[in-house]
Design a protein around this motif. Structure first.
Motif, PDB file in Angstrom:
ATOM      1  N   THR A   6       0.896  -1.203   0.013  1.00 39.64           N
ATOM      2  CA  THR A   6       0.058  -0.029  -0.064  1.00 39.64           C
ATOM      3  C   THR A   6       0.828   1.255  -0.074  1.00 39.64           C
ATOM      4  O   THR A   6       1.942   1.353   0.679  1.00 39.64           O
ATOM      5  CB  THR A   6      -1.064  -0.074   1.411  1.00 39.64           C
ATOM      6  OG1 THR A   6      -1.910  -1.177   1.342  1.00 39.64           O
ATOM      7  CG2 THR A   6      -1.862   1.218   1.265  1.00 39.64           C
ATOM      8  N   ILE A   7       0.510   2.052  -0.904  1.00 43.19           N
ATOM      9  CA  ILE A   7       1.424   3.380  -0.986  1.00 43.19           C
ATOM     10  C   ILE A   7       0.384   4.449  -0.854  1.00 43.19           C
ATOM     11  O   ILE A   7      -0.636   4.608  -1.338  1.00 43.19           O
ATOM     12  CB  ILE A   7       1.808   3.463  -2.564  1.00 43.19           C
ATOM     13  CG1 ILE A   7       3.067   2.479  -2.647  1.00 43.19           C
ATOM     14  CG2 ILE A   7       2.660   5.014  -2.403  1.00 43.19           C
ATOM     15  CD1 ILE A   7       3.667   2.541  -4.119  1.00 43.19           C
ATOM     16  N   ASP A   8       0.700   5.382   0.165  1.00 39.49           N
ATOM     17  CA  ASP A   8      -0.591   6.399   0.462  1.00 39.49           C
ATOM     18  C   ASP A   8      -0.718   7.338  -0.810  1.00 39.49           C
ATOM     19  O   ASP A   8      -1.616   8.053  -0.738  1.00 39.49           O
ATOM     20  CB  ASP A   8       0.202   7.050   1.833  1.00 39.49           C
ATOM     21  CG  ASP A   8       0.030   6.180   3.023  1.00 39.49           C
ATOM     22  OD1 ASP A   8      -0.868   5.338   3.000  1.00 39.49           O
ATOM     23  OD2 ASP A   8       0.709   6.159   3.952  1.00 39.49           O
ATOM     24  N   ALA A   9       0.885   7.808  -1.255  1.00 35.46           N
ATOM     25  CA  ALA A   9       0.429   9.059  -2.223  1.00 35.46           C
ATOM     26  C   ALA A   9       1.642   8.681  -3.568  1.00 35.46           C
ATOM     27  O   ALA A   9       2.694   8.214  -3.191  1.00 35.46           O
ATOM     28  CB  ALA A   9       0.762  10.296  -1.715  1.00 35.46           C
ATOM     29  N   MET A  10       1.136   9.267  -4.402  1.00 36.27           N
ATOM     30  CA  MET A  10       2.061   9.372  -5.683  1.00 36.27           C
ATOM     31  C   MET A  10       1.849  10.806  -6.182  1.00 36.27           C
ATOM     32  O   MET A  10       0.852  10.981  -6.578  1.00 36.27           O
ATOM     33  CB  MET A  10       1.632   8.210  -6.758  1.00 36.27           C
ATOM     34  CG  MET A  10       2.411   8.197  -7.822  1.00 36.27           C
ATOM     35  SD  MET A  10       2.127   7.331  -9.207  1.00 36.27           S
ATOM     36  CE  MET A  10       2.766   5.490  -8.581  1.00 36.27           C
ATOM     37  N   GLY A  11       2.948  11.544  -6.159  1.00 36.97           N
ATOM     38  CA  GLY A  11       2.645  12.823  -6.716  1.00 36.97           C
ATOM     39  C   GLY A  11       2.892  12.987  -8.248  1.00 36.97           C
ATOM     40  O   GLY A  11       3.093  12.008  -9.012  1.00 36.97           O
ATOM     41  N   ILE A  12       2.792  14.214  -8.773  1.00 39.83           N
ATOM     42  CA  ILE A  12       2.740  14.334 -10.137  1.00 39.83           C
ATOM     43  C   ILE A  12       4.025  13.982 -10.844  1.00 39.83           C
ATOM     44  O   ILE A  12       4.079  13.399 -11.749  1.00 39.83           O
ATOM     45  CB  ILE A  12       2.413  15.958 -10.517  1.00 39.83           C
ATOM     46  CG1 ILE A  12       2.349  15.965 -12.080  1.00 39.83           C
ATOM     47  CG2 ILE A  12       3.557  16.790 -10.176  1.00 39.83           C
ATOM     48  CD1 ILE A  12       0.858  15.237 -12.476  1.00 39.83           C
ATOM     49  N   ASP A  29      -3.846  14.467 -11.006  1.00 37.71           N
ATOM     50  CA  ASP A  29      -2.792  15.316 -10.486  1.00 37.71           C
ATOM     51  C   ASP A  29      -1.917  14.585  -9.290  1.00 37.71           C
ATOM     52  O   ASP A  29      -0.867  14.994  -9.285  1.00 37.71           O
ATOM     53  CB  ASP A  29      -3.405  16.582  -9.846  1.00 37.71           C
ATOM     54  CG  ASP A  29      -4.145  17.520 -10.918  1.00 37.71           C
ATOM     55  OD1 ASP A  29      -3.440  17.711 -11.818  1.00 37.71           O
ATOM     56  OD2 ASP A  29      -5.196  17.905 -10.557  1.00 37.71           O
ATOM     57  N   LYS A  30      -2.688  13.651  -8.823  1.00 40.14           N
ATOM     58  CA  LYS A  30      -1.783  12.661  -8.011  1.00 40.14           C
ATOM     59  C   LYS A  30      -2.817  11.540  -7.598  1.00 40.14           C
ATOM     60  O   LYS A  30      -3.951  11.432  -7.890  1.00 40.14           O
ATOM     61  CB  LYS A  30      -1.785  13.538  -6.386  1.00 40.14           C
ATOM     62  CG  LYS A  30      -2.871  13.785  -5.933  1.00 40.14           C
ATOM     63  CD  LYS A  30      -2.714  14.812  -4.480  1.00 40.14           C
ATOM     64  CE  LYS A  30      -3.842  15.407  -3.903  1.00 40.14           C
ATOM     65  NZ  LYS A  30      -3.476  16.084  -2.813  1.00 40.14           N
ATOM     66  N   VAL A  31      -2.029  10.583  -7.083  1.00 43.48           N
ATOM     67  CA  VAL A  31      -2.665   9.183  -6.657  1.00 43.48           C
ATOM     68  C   VAL A  31      -2.792   9.170  -5.191  1.00 43.48           C
ATOM     69  O   VAL A  31      -1.374   9.132  -4.755  1.00 43.48           O
ATOM     70  CB  VAL A  31      -2.101   8.119  -7.345  1.00 43.48           C
ATOM     71  CG1 VAL A  31      -2.976   6.817  -7.265  1.00 43.48           C
ATOM     72  CG2 VAL A  31      -2.366   8.091  -8.795  1.00 43.48           C
ATOM     73  N   VAL A  78      -2.189   3.859 -14.084  1.00 43.59           N
ATOM     74  CA  VAL A  78      -0.950   4.090 -13.011  1.00 43.59           C
ATOM     75  C   VAL A  78      -1.075   2.871 -12.052  1.00 43.59           C
ATOM     76  O   VAL A  78       0.102   2.316 -11.625  1.00 43.59           O
ATOM     77  CB  VAL A  78      -1.210   5.279 -12.159  1.00 43.59           C
ATOM     78  CG1 VAL A  78      -0.481   5.385 -11.095  1.00 43.59           C
ATOM     79  CG2 VAL A  78      -0.946   6.603 -13.005  1.00 43.59           C
ATOM     80  N   LEU A  79      -1.917   2.199 -11.874  1.00 42.04           N
ATOM     81  CA  LEU A  79      -1.935   0.907 -10.935  1.00 42.04           C
ATOM     82  C   LEU A  79      -1.414  -0.227 -11.478  1.00 42.04           C
ATOM     83  O   LEU A  79      -0.515  -0.816 -10.994  1.00 42.04           O
ATOM     84  CB  LEU A  79      -3.380   0.682 -10.413  1.00 42.04           C
ATOM     85  CG  LEU A  79      -4.129   1.940  -9.600  1.00 42.04           C
ATOM     86  CD1 LEU A  79      -5.941   1.435  -9.569  1.00 42.04           C
ATOM     87  CD2 LEU A  79      -3.522   2.065  -8.257  1.00 42.04           C
ATOM     88  N   ALA A  80      -1.823  -0.202 -12.916  1.00 40.32           N
ATOM     89  CA  ALA A  80      -1.369  -1.469 -13.522  1.00 40.32           C
ATOM     90  C   ALA A  80       0.195  -1.225 -13.783  1.00 40.32           C
ATOM     91  O   ALA A  80       1.040  -2.261 -13.504  1.00 40.32           O
ATOM     92  CB  ALA A  80      -1.939  -1.583 -14.876  1.00 40.32           C
ATOM     93  N   LEU A  81       0.656  -0.094 -14.212  1.00 36.95           N
ATOM     94  CA  LEU A  81       2.186   0.177 -14.598  1.00 36.95           C
ATOM     95  C   LEU A  81       2.981   0.110 -13.150  1.00 36.95           C
ATOM     96  O   LEU A  81       4.031  -0.384 -13.250  1.00 36.95           O
ATOM     97  CB  LEU A  81       2.097   1.376 -15.185  1.00 36.95           C
ATOM     98  CG  LEU A  81       1.626   1.448 -16.703  1.00 36.95           C
ATOM     99  CD1 LEU A  81       1.706   2.929 -17.160  1.00 36.95           C
ATOM    100  CD2 LEU A  81       2.784   0.589 -17.490  1.00 36.95           C
ATOM    101  N   ALA A  82       2.528   0.725 -12.057  1.00 35.10           N
ATOM    102  CA  ALA A  82       3.142   0.763 -10.898  1.00 35.10           C
ATOM    103  C   ALA A  82       3.312  -0.944 -10.468  1.00 35.10           C
ATOM    104  O   ALA A  82       4.556  -1.103  -9.730  1.00 35.10           O
ATOM    105  CB  ALA A  82       2.387   1.452  -9.916  1.00 35.10           C
TER     106      ALA A  82
END
Length: 150
Positions: A6-12, A29-31, A78-82
């Motif tokens: 679990t990641i809390d945040a992903m910035g731009i 703008d962010k995840v 983003v979810l799939a690529l991360a």
């Protein structure tokens, strides 16, 4: 990253290094939350200076539904690529099903794209997306995307 991470945040900056999209077509703008490729929440800050509002609609700006669907797709991408690792990969939008638009989204709104994976087959991810503004459902759809080598 694995399914339990679990990641809390992903910035731009990280989004820009993950997705190939750029302004004016980068629509998140962010995840703010990532649970592997199973679930995530992307955020779009809707502002009056975005180009779509020059024509949709002058004097009464409304976020086009198709752009909300694209914001959902980018969040899912983003979810799939991360999860898979974005190096040398591109994500291609494949299907939209069961799309519904419930309330207009206007400049000043903050849209949260809640994406939940409901299937994965080989290199294809299937997500249910729900878009919320102030906790109210404004749009929903089921989407699929494929990861391919760049």
């Amino acid at each position: 990253m694995n399914e339990t991470t679990t990641i809390d945040a992903m910035g731009i900056a990280t989004i820009l290094s993950t997705l190939p999209h750029r302004y004016p077509f980068l629509l998140i703008d962010k995840v703010i939350r990532i649970q592997g490729d199973d679930f995530g929440v992307g955020v779009k800050n809707v502002t009056a200076n975005e180009p779509q509002f020059m024509g949709h609609f002058p004097g009464n700006p409304v976020m086009p539904g198709v752009l909300m669907i694209e914001g959902m797709a980018q969040t899912g991408g983003v979810l799939a690529l991360a999860h898979q690792g974005s190096a040398g990969k591109l994500v291609f939008f494949m299907t939209i099903d069961k799309a519904k638009f419930r309330k207009p989204v206007i400049p000043g709104d903050v849209v949260e794209y809640h994406m939940t994976k409901f299937a994965k087959k080989r290199n294809i991810w299937f997500y249910r997306g729900e878009a919320y503004v102030d906790g109210k459902l404004v749009a929903e759809a089921e989407l699929s995307a494929m990861l391919a080598n760049a």
